[in-house]
Design a protein around this motif. Sequence first.
Motif, PDB file in Angstrom:
ATOM      1  N   THR A   6       0.966  -1.180   0.217  1.00  0.00           N
ATOM      2  CA  THR A   6       0.095   0.064  -0.154  1.00  0.00           C
ATOM      3  C   THR A   6       1.169   1.390  -0.042  1.00  0.00           C
ATOM      4  O   THR A   6       2.367   0.857   0.211  1.00  0.00           O
ATOM      5  CB  THR A   6      -1.211  -0.032   1.379  1.00  0.00           C
ATOM      6  N   ASP A   7       0.031   2.581  -0.264  1.00  0.00           N
ATOM      7  CA  ASP A   7       0.859   3.497  -0.087  1.00  0.00           C
ATOM      8  C   ASP A   7       1.505   3.795   0.599  1.00  0.00           C
ATOM      9  O   ASP A   7       2.905   3.899   1.551  1.00  0.00           O
ATOM     10  CB  ASP A   7      -0.090   4.286  -1.049  1.00  0.00           C
ATOM     11  N   ILE A   8       0.743   3.416   2.446  1.00  0.00           N
ATOM     12  CA  ILE A   8       1.410   4.549   3.707  1.00  0.00           C
ATOM     13  C   ILE A   8       2.722   3.090   4.454  1.00  0.00           C
ATOM     14  O   ILE A   8       3.118   3.461   4.197  1.00  0.00           O
ATOM     15  CB  ILE A   8       0.517   3.631   4.972  1.00  0.00           C
ATOM     16  N   GLU A   9       2.664   1.702   3.552  1.00  0.00           N
ATOM     17  CA  GLU A   9       4.397   0.896   3.717  1.00  0.00           C
ATOM     18  C   GLU A   9       5.327   1.028   3.311  1.00  0.00           C
ATOM     19  O   GLU A   9       5.610   1.287   3.207  1.00  0.00           O
ATOM     20  CB  GLU A   9       3.221  -0.646   2.941  1.00  0.00           C
ATOM     21  N   LYS A  10       4.450   1.647   1.461  1.00  0.00           N
ATOM     22  CA  LYS A  10       5.952   2.921   0.712  1.00  0.00           C
ATOM     23  C   LYS A  10       6.499   3.427   1.438  1.00  0.00           C
ATOM     24  O   LYS A  10       7.594   3.673   1.555  1.00  0.00           O
ATOM     25  CB  LYS A  10       5.305   2.768  -0.696  1.00  0.00           C
ATOM     26  N   ASP A  11       5.730   4.254   1.846  1.00  0.00           N
ATOM     27  CA  ASP A  11       6.193   5.161   2.883  1.00  0.00           C
ATOM     28  C   ASP A  11       7.264   5.405   4.155  1.00  0.00           C
ATOM     29  O   ASP A  11       8.021   6.088   4.140  1.00  0.00           O
ATOM     30  CB  ASP A  11       5.086   6.471   3.687  1.00  0.00           C
ATOM     31  N   ARG A  12       6.764   3.909   4.698  1.00  0.00           N
ATOM     32  CA  ARG A  12       6.927   3.756   5.601  1.00  0.00           C
ATOM     33  C   ARG A  12       8.307   2.918   5.607  1.00  0.00           C
ATOM     34  O   ARG A  12       9.472   3.229   6.363  1.00  0.00           O
ATOM     35  CB  ARG A  12       6.118   2.871   6.624  1.00  0.00           C
ATOM     36  N   GLU A  15      10.894   5.803   4.929  1.00  0.00           N
ATOM     37  CA  GLU A  15      11.117   6.171   5.708  1.00  0.00           C
ATOM     38  C   GLU A  15      12.531   5.427   7.177  1.00  0.00           C
ATOM     39  O   GLU A  15      13.069   6.263   7.236  1.00  0.00           O
ATOM     40  CB  GLU A  15       9.485   6.087   6.597  1.00  0.00           C
ATOM     41  N   GLU A  45      10.898   5.012  -5.996  1.00  0.00           N
ATOM     42  CA  GLU A  45       9.494   5.708  -5.633  1.00  0.00           C
ATOM     43  C   GLU A  45      10.007   7.527  -5.509  1.00  0.00           C
ATOM     44  O   GLU A  45       9.517   8.361  -5.531  1.00  0.00           O
ATOM     45  CB  GLU A  45       9.543   5.193  -3.698  1.00  0.00           C
TER      46      GLU A  45
END
Length: 92
Positions: A6-12, A15, A45
């Motif tokens: 998910t986008d949230i997982e990719k962001d994490r 990070e 990304e």
Amino acid sequence: MKKELTDIEKDRIIEMAWEDRTTFDAILLQFGLKEQEVIDLMRAEMKPSSFRMWRARVQGRKTKHEKLRDFREGRFKCSRQRQINNNKIAKR
């Protein structure tokens, strides 16, 4: 076959990859991505210049590789860093 992130997982993951003291092993444990897969994700990304800056930063960095670390457990903490208790910064 790997599940779609998910986008949230990719962001994490991005990070965590930028954090100096988060190892690739920790990313593998949490998200199931090997070091090369993290590199591929970062390449896909990020802007090319940001990716090159990140690669130069993490390449050969001891803290990104569990086996190269000087310490095994816990995390580095500066002696001047304050204690955090119950989400409040404790006074000295």
